[in-house]
Design a protein around this motif. Sequence first.
Motif, PDB file in Angstrom:
ATOM      1  N   GLU A  84     -10.971   4.746  59.872  1.00 46.14           N
ATOM      2  CA  GLU A  84     -12.105   4.470  58.982  1.00 46.14           C
ATOM      3  C   GLU A  84     -12.327   5.585  57.961  1.00 46.14           C
ATOM      4  O   GLU A  84     -12.666   5.326  56.811  1.00 46.14           O
ATOM      5  CB  GLU A  84     -13.391   4.293  59.793  1.00 46.14           C
ATOM      6  CG  GLU A  84     -13.461   3.021  60.582  1.00 46.14           C
ATOM      7  CD  GLU A  84     -14.700   2.933  61.471  1.00 46.14           C
ATOM      8  OE1 GLU A  84     -14.838   1.903  62.149  1.00 46.14           O
ATOM      9  OE2 GLU A  84     -15.526   3.874  61.495  1.00 46.14           O
ATOM     10  N   GLU A  85     -12.153   6.836  58.389  1.00 42.79           N
ATOM     11  CA  GLU A  85     -12.503   7.967  57.533  1.00 42.79           C
ATOM     12  C   GLU A  85     -11.364   8.474  56.664  1.00 42.79           C
ATOM     13  O   GLU A  85     -11.610   9.171  55.684  1.00 42.79           O
ATOM     14  CB  GLU A  85     -13.056   9.113  58.383  1.00 42.79           C
ATOM     15  CG  GLU A  85     -14.378   8.746  59.030  1.00 42.79           C
ATOM     16  CD  GLU A  85     -15.004   9.879  59.811  1.00 42.79           C
ATOM     17  OE1 GLU A  85     -14.567  11.035  59.672  1.00 42.79           O
ATOM     18  OE2 GLU A  85     -15.955   9.597  60.569  1.00 42.79           O
ATOM     19  N   THR A  86     -10.114   8.141  57.011  1.00 41.80           N
ATOM     20  CA  THR A  86      -8.974   8.667  56.245  1.00 41.80           C
ATOM     21  C   THR A  86      -7.962   7.606  55.847  1.00 41.80           C
ATOM     22  O   THR A  86      -7.150   7.844  54.958  1.00 41.80           O
ATOM     23  CB  THR A  86      -8.216   9.743  57.055  1.00 41.80           C
ATOM     24  OG1 THR A  86      -7.558   9.110  58.157  1.00 41.80           O
ATOM     25  CG2 THR A  86      -9.139  10.853  57.538  1.00 41.80           C
ATOM     26  N   GLY A  87      -7.947   6.474  56.537  1.00 38.05           N
ATOM     27  CA  GLY A  87      -6.912   5.472  56.334  1.00 38.05           C
ATOM     28  C   GLY A  87      -5.679   5.717  57.173  1.00 38.05           C
ATOM     29  O   GLY A  87      -4.791   4.872  57.241  1.00 38.05           O
ATOM     30  N   ILE A  88      -5.603   6.867  57.833  1.00 38.34           N
ATOM     31  CA  ILE A  88      -4.431   7.212  58.652  1.00 38.34           C
ATOM     32  C   ILE A  88      -4.443   6.400  59.943  1.00 38.34           C
ATOM     33  O   ILE A  88      -5.447   6.349  60.646  1.00 38.34           O
ATOM     34  CB  ILE A  88      -4.409   8.721  58.973  1.00 38.34           C
ATOM     35  CG1 ILE A  88      -4.233   9.534  57.687  1.00 38.34           C
ATOM     36  CG2 ILE A  88      -3.308   9.049  59.986  1.00 38.34           C
ATOM     37  CD1 ILE A  88      -4.371  11.035  57.888  1.00 38.34           C
ATOM     38  N   GLU A  89      -3.313   5.781  60.232  1.00 34.18           N
ATOM     39  CA  GLU A  89      -3.134   5.022  61.472  1.00 34.18           C
ATOM     40  C   GLU A  89      -2.409   5.907  62.479  1.00 34.18           C
ATOM     41  O   GLU A  89      -1.222   6.177  62.310  1.00 34.18           O
ATOM     42  CB  GLU A  89      -2.324   3.750  61.213  1.00 34.18           C
ATOM     43  CG  GLU A  89      -2.983   2.758  60.291  1.00 34.18           C
ATOM     44  CD  GLU A  89      -3.984   1.853  60.981  1.00 34.18           C
ATOM     45  OE1 GLU A  89      -4.068   1.874  62.232  1.00 34.18           O
ATOM     46  OE2 GLU A  89      -4.687   1.133  60.260  1.00 34.18           O
ATOM     47  N   LEU A  90      -3.119   6.363  63.481  1.00 36.37           N
ATOM     48  CA  LEU A  90      -2.510   7.158  64.552  1.00 36.37           C
ATOM     49  C   LEU A  90      -2.263   6.276  65.765  1.00 36.37           C
ATOM     50  O   LEU A  90      -2.824   5.189  65.879  1.00 36.37           O
ATOM     51  CB  LEU A  90      -3.443   8.302  64.968  1.00 36.37           C
ATOM     52  CG  LEU A  90      -3.726   9.396  63.961  1.00 36.37           C
ATOM     53  CD1 LEU A  90      -4.752  10.376  64.530  1.00 36.37           C
ATOM     54  CD2 LEU A  90      -2.454  10.132  63.566  1.00 36.37           C
ATOM     55  N   SER A 122      -0.779  11.658  50.011  1.00 40.29           N
ATOM     56  CA  SER A 122      -1.560  11.191  48.859  1.00 40.29           C
ATOM     57  C   SER A 122      -2.291   9.883  49.145  1.00 40.29           C
ATOM     58  O   SER A 122      -3.073   9.421  48.313  1.00 40.29           O
ATOM     59  CB  SER A 122      -0.642  11.007  47.646  1.00 40.29           C
ATOM     60  OG  SER A 122       0.292   9.968  47.892  1.00 40.29           O
ATOM     61  N   ALA A 123      -2.080   9.297  50.317  1.00 45.02           N
ATOM     62  CA  ALA A 123      -2.638   7.980  50.631  1.00 45.02           C
ATOM     63  C   ALA A 123      -3.937   8.045  51.437  1.00 45.02           C
ATOM     64  O   ALA A 123      -4.334   7.059  52.052  1.00 45.02           O
ATOM     65  CB  ALA A 123      -1.603   7.147  51.376  1.00 45.02           C
ATOM     66  N   ILE A 124      -4.600   9.188  51.447  1.00 40.24           N
ATOM     67  CA  ILE A 124      -5.869   9.303  52.177  1.00 40.24           C
ATOM     68  C   ILE A 124      -6.912   8.418  51.505  1.00 40.24           C
ATOM     69  O   ILE A 124      -7.055   8.412  50.283  1.00 40.24           O
ATOM     70  CB  ILE A 124      -6.355  10.778  52.219  1.00 40.24           C
ATOM     71  CG1 ILE A 124      -5.326  11.655  52.917  1.00 40.24           C
ATOM     72  CG2 ILE A 124      -7.731  10.893  52.874  1.00 40.24           C
ATOM     73  CD1 ILE A 124      -5.005  11.261  54.345  1.00 40.24           C
ATOM     74  N   GLN A 125      -7.647   7.670  52.313  1.00 43.14           N
ATOM     75  CA  GLN A 125      -8.708   6.791  51.821  1.00 43.14           C
ATOM     76  C   GLN A 125     -10.045   7.353  52.288  1.00 43.14           C
ATOM     77  O   GLN A 125     -10.323   7.368  53.486  1.00 43.14           O
ATOM     78  CB  GLN A 125      -8.512   5.381  52.355  1.00 43.14           C
ATOM     79  CG  GLN A 125      -7.203   4.762  51.936  1.00 43.14           C
ATOM     80  CD  GLN A 125      -6.901   3.483  52.700  1.00 43.14           C
ATOM     81  OE1 GLN A 125      -7.713   2.966  53.453  1.00 43.14           O
ATOM     82  NE2 GLN A 125      -5.702   2.962  52.508  1.00 43.14           N
ATOM     83  N   LEU A 126     -10.850   7.825  51.345  1.00 40.39           N
ATOM     84  CA  LEU A 126     -12.136   8.416  51.682  1.00 40.39           C
ATOM     85  C   LEU A 126     -13.155   7.330  52.010  1.00 40.39           C
ATOM     86  O   LEU A 126     -13.171   6.272  51.386  1.00 40.39           O
ATOM     87  CB  LEU A 126     -12.642   9.276  50.522  1.00 40.39           C
ATOM     88  CG  LEU A 126     -11.748  10.452  50.131  1.00 40.39           C
ATOM     89  CD1 LEU A 126     -12.309  11.146  48.903  1.00 40.39           C
ATOM     90  CD2 LEU A 126     -11.608  11.429  51.283  1.00 40.39           C
ATOM     91  N   GLN A 127     -14.011   7.608  52.981  1.00 40.18           N
ATOM     92  CA  GLN A 127     -15.052   6.668  53.376  1.00 40.18           C
ATOM     93  C   GLN A 127     -16.261   6.851  52.459  1.00 40.18           C
ATOM     94  O   GLN A 127     -16.789   7.962  52.333  1.00 40.18           O
ATOM     95  CB  GLN A 127     -15.427   6.902  54.838  1.00 40.18           C
ATOM     96  CG  GLN A 127     -16.316   5.832  55.414  1.00 40.18           C
ATOM     97  CD  GLN A 127     -16.529   6.027  56.911  1.00 40.18           C
ATOM     98  OE1 GLN A 127     -16.367   7.116  57.440  1.00 40.18           O
ATOM     99  NE2 GLN A 127     -16.915   4.964  57.587  1.00 40.18           N
TER     100      GLN A 127
END
Length: 169
Positions: A84-90, A122-127
């Motif tokens: 939700e906060e970064t877009g990163i799928e861990l 570069s693909a971080i998605q800010l909430q």
Amino acid sequence: MEIWNAYTADGHLTNHSLTRGEPIPHGLYHLVVECIIRHRDGSTLFMKRASIKPSYPSYYEATAGGSALFGEIAEQAILREVREETGIELTTDQLRHHTHFVAHDDQCIFHCYWAETDWDKSAIQLQANETSNFIWVKQEDLEHFLETELVIPRQKAYVENLFLKHEKP
């Protein structure tokens, strides 16, 4: 309306539920998770908190995280919060549990993790309304960054302990 599980201070799940914004009964706690994100190249992700945040506005935070929702265990909550906060799928295999503590004043049980990823930096998605910017700090610049930028003190200590006082976690 956000609903949480209620725990005792020693981490045992109770039959009670809690609602965000309502007083938490004495002796009950809710689960909070945090995760520091490291890139495989050794850099650490910091996100700048929105200037409208009531606590630590415009500070850098070293973690993504938040409250575990009703029915979530810590690992599920941190995977959701990071997404939700970064877009990163861990994945759970990437999570490294590094500490936990009880914040009695806030009635929270914290579970703190770090994870390494090769996610596109570069693909971080800010909430929206949570963060206003992000930066990846190289390992060789980390000490200087922590000394010169506003970083949430507790999280600054995590990063120092994990990545500056040891060769590698």
